[in-house]
Scaffold this active site. Sequence first.
Site, PDB file in Angstrom:
ATOM      1  N   HIS A  54       0.836  -1.200   0.000  1.00  0.00           N
ATOM      2  CA  HIS A  54       0.000   0.000   0.000  1.00  0.00           C
ATOM      3  C   HIS A  54       0.880   1.262   0.000  1.00  0.00           C
ATOM      4  CE1 HIS A  54      -3.657   2.341   1.043  1.00  0.00           C
ATOM      5  NE2 HIS A  54      -2.775   3.141   1.602  1.00  0.00           N
ATOM      6  N   GLU A  55       1.796   1.326   0.952  1.00  0.00           N
ATOM      7  CA  GLU A  55       2.638   2.529   1.052  1.00  0.00           C
ATOM      8  C   GLU A  55       3.551   2.649  -0.166  1.00  0.00           C
ATOM      9  OE1 GLU A  55       1.695   4.633   3.093  1.00  0.00           O
ATOM     10  OE2 GLU A  55       0.475   3.301   4.339  1.00  0.00           O
ATOM     11  N   HIS A  95       1.800   4.573  -2.834  1.00  0.00           N
ATOM     12  CA  HIS A  95       1.931   6.026  -2.627  1.00  0.00           C
ATOM     13  C   HIS A  95       3.320   6.498  -3.050  1.00  0.00           C
ATOM     14  CE1 HIS A  95      -1.821   6.888  -0.556  1.00  0.00           C
ATOM     15  NE2 HIS A  95      -1.620   5.956   0.345  1.00  0.00           N
ATOM     16  N   GLU A 150      -4.604   7.897  -3.125  1.00  0.00           N
ATOM     17  CA  GLU A 150      -5.114   6.643  -2.571  1.00  0.00           C
ATOM     18  C   GLU A 150      -5.429   5.643  -3.691  1.00  0.00           C
ATOM     19  OE1 GLU A 150      -4.733   6.393   0.553  1.00  0.00           O
ATOM     20  OE2 GLU A 150      -5.821   4.554   1.053  1.00  0.00           O
TER      21      GLU A 150
HETATM   22 ZN    ZN Z   1      -3.062   5.280   1.766  1.00  0.00          ZN
END
Ligand code: ZN
Length: 501
Positions: A263-264, A267, A293
Site C-alpha cells: 500500500h505505502e 503512494h 489513494e
Molecule cells: Zn493510503
Amino acid sequence: VTESLESLRATLGKVSDLRSAIAVLSWDQEVNMPPKGAEGRGQQLATLSAYAHRIFTDPGVGVLLQELSGAIETLSPDDAKLVGVTLYDYDRATRLPESFVSELAMECSKAYEVWVRARKESNFSLFRDSLAQIVDLNRRKAAYIGYKDSPYDALLDEYERGMTAAQLTPLFSDLAKAQSALVERIVASPTQPDVAWTAGPWDERAKWDFTVKVLRDLGFDMDAGRQDKSIHPFSTQFDLYDVRVTTRFSPDELFSGLMGTIHECGHALYSQGHDPADRRTPLMDGASLGIHESQSRMWENMIGRSLPFWEHYLPVLRDSFPDRLRGVAPEDAYAAVNCVERSLIRVEADECTYNLHVILRFEIETGLIEGSLSVDDVPDVWNAKIKEYLGLDVPNDAQGCLQDIHWSHGAFGYFPTYTLGNLYAAQLFETIQDAIPDLWDRVRRGEFATLLTWLRENIHRYGRRKLPVEILKDATGQDPDWRPYLRYLENKYGGLYGLSS
Ligand code: ZN
C-alpha cells in the site's frame, strides 16, 4: 514577468525546503524519536510551520501572483500551471485570519488529548464538548473560505479539489446499498476461505526481507528512498529523490505487514514519479488525496491481492518458511488475503466492507457541518448505521464513534478520499487491462515495469498539473464512474465465494 517568476520560484523553493524539514522531523517523530522528545518536537514543528506559513502568505507573494496571472497568456504552459496552482493555495491560505489558524491549532491539540482519554475510557460524553468546538471551528473555516452550496464543500476541497457533497451524496448512497447487499451474499455463502494456516507466530526478519524484495520488484527506487518500521504505517516525501515508507509487523499475522508495505509503496511510486522540473514547487505533489489513494489501493488490492501475484510470490515466500508453507498453494494465499469479514473497525476492514465504514462517516460529517445533525446524536447515529450497513451491534464508543483520530485533528472532508481512491483505482484499472492485454502474464512473472510505466505516463508525472477529474478523464476517456469498482468486486469475490450472479 521573467523577474517576477524567478522571484516567485525563489520564495516557493524556501517554503518547500521548510516543509521538507517539517516532514523529516515528523517522520523522525514516528520512526525514531524517544517518548520524552515529544514536547520539544512539538515546539520545533510549530515554529517551522508558522515560519513556512508566514513566508508563503506574505503580501509580496500576492503581488507577484497578481502580476503573473495578469500576464498568464505570455507564460509557458508549465509556468502558467505553477502560477494557477500557487494562486489557489495562496488564496486558501490567506482567507483564514492568523488568529483563527492558531485558535484552530490550539483547539485541535487540546481535542486530541481529550479524544485519547475518551477513547481509552470508551466514553463519548468526555469528547462531546471538544467535538462540538471542532465542528463549530470547521463551520467558521468554511465560511472564511467560501462555498456555493454546502459548507462541507469548502472543507472537502482541501483534500479533493473540485469534489462536492452534492456529487458524493447520491453516489455514496447507491454504493452503500450495493456493497452491503454483496457483503450479505458473501457472509451467507457456504464457500469460506481457510485462514487457519496463516496463524502465527511468523519470524519478523524473514517477513521484513520479503517486503524489501517486493518493494524493489514493484519499482521502488531504494537509492531514492527507504523503508522503516512505525506504529502507524505511512509514506512521506522530502524531495523527489528521498521518499520514505514505513510498515509494521505483528508476529500473529503473515500478510498484514506485507500488504501494508505494498500500500505505502503505491503512494511512494507516485511520489517518485513526479516531474523533476517540479522540484521545490507546489506542483510536486499528488493531484489529490483520492488520486494518491487510488495508487496505493491499486497496487495493494488489484495487484497484491490477485491470484497471479501469489502464483509468483508464494514460492518466494516458501523459501523463507519452507516447513510451514509446504502444502500451501497460491490459491490458498489468494483466498486468505481476500477474506471478507464484517468488523467494527475501519482500519481492519477488507475491500468489500471498507467503503461502508467511510460512507457512514461521510454521512455523519456532512450532517454535522451542514447543521442537520447534532453532536449529541453522533453515537446513536453511528451505531444505527453500523447496524444498517454491516448488521453489527456496536458494544462501546471505543469500537464505535471514537475509533478514528481524524475529527480530533480537525480534519473534516478527509474520509471520502479513501472511497474515492477505491473507485478511481478500479476505473483506471479497467483501462489499464485494455492497454496492457498481457498484464496478468507479466504479474505472474513478477514483471511490474510495464504497469509502472503506464502509471508514470498517465498519472504520476503530472503532479498537481491536472485536477483529479482531469487525470481520470484523460487517462480513461470517461467521467468518474463508480460502476467499475462494483464490477471488480462482483467479479473477484463472486469467484472466491462461489456466488451465482
Ligand atoms: Zn493510503
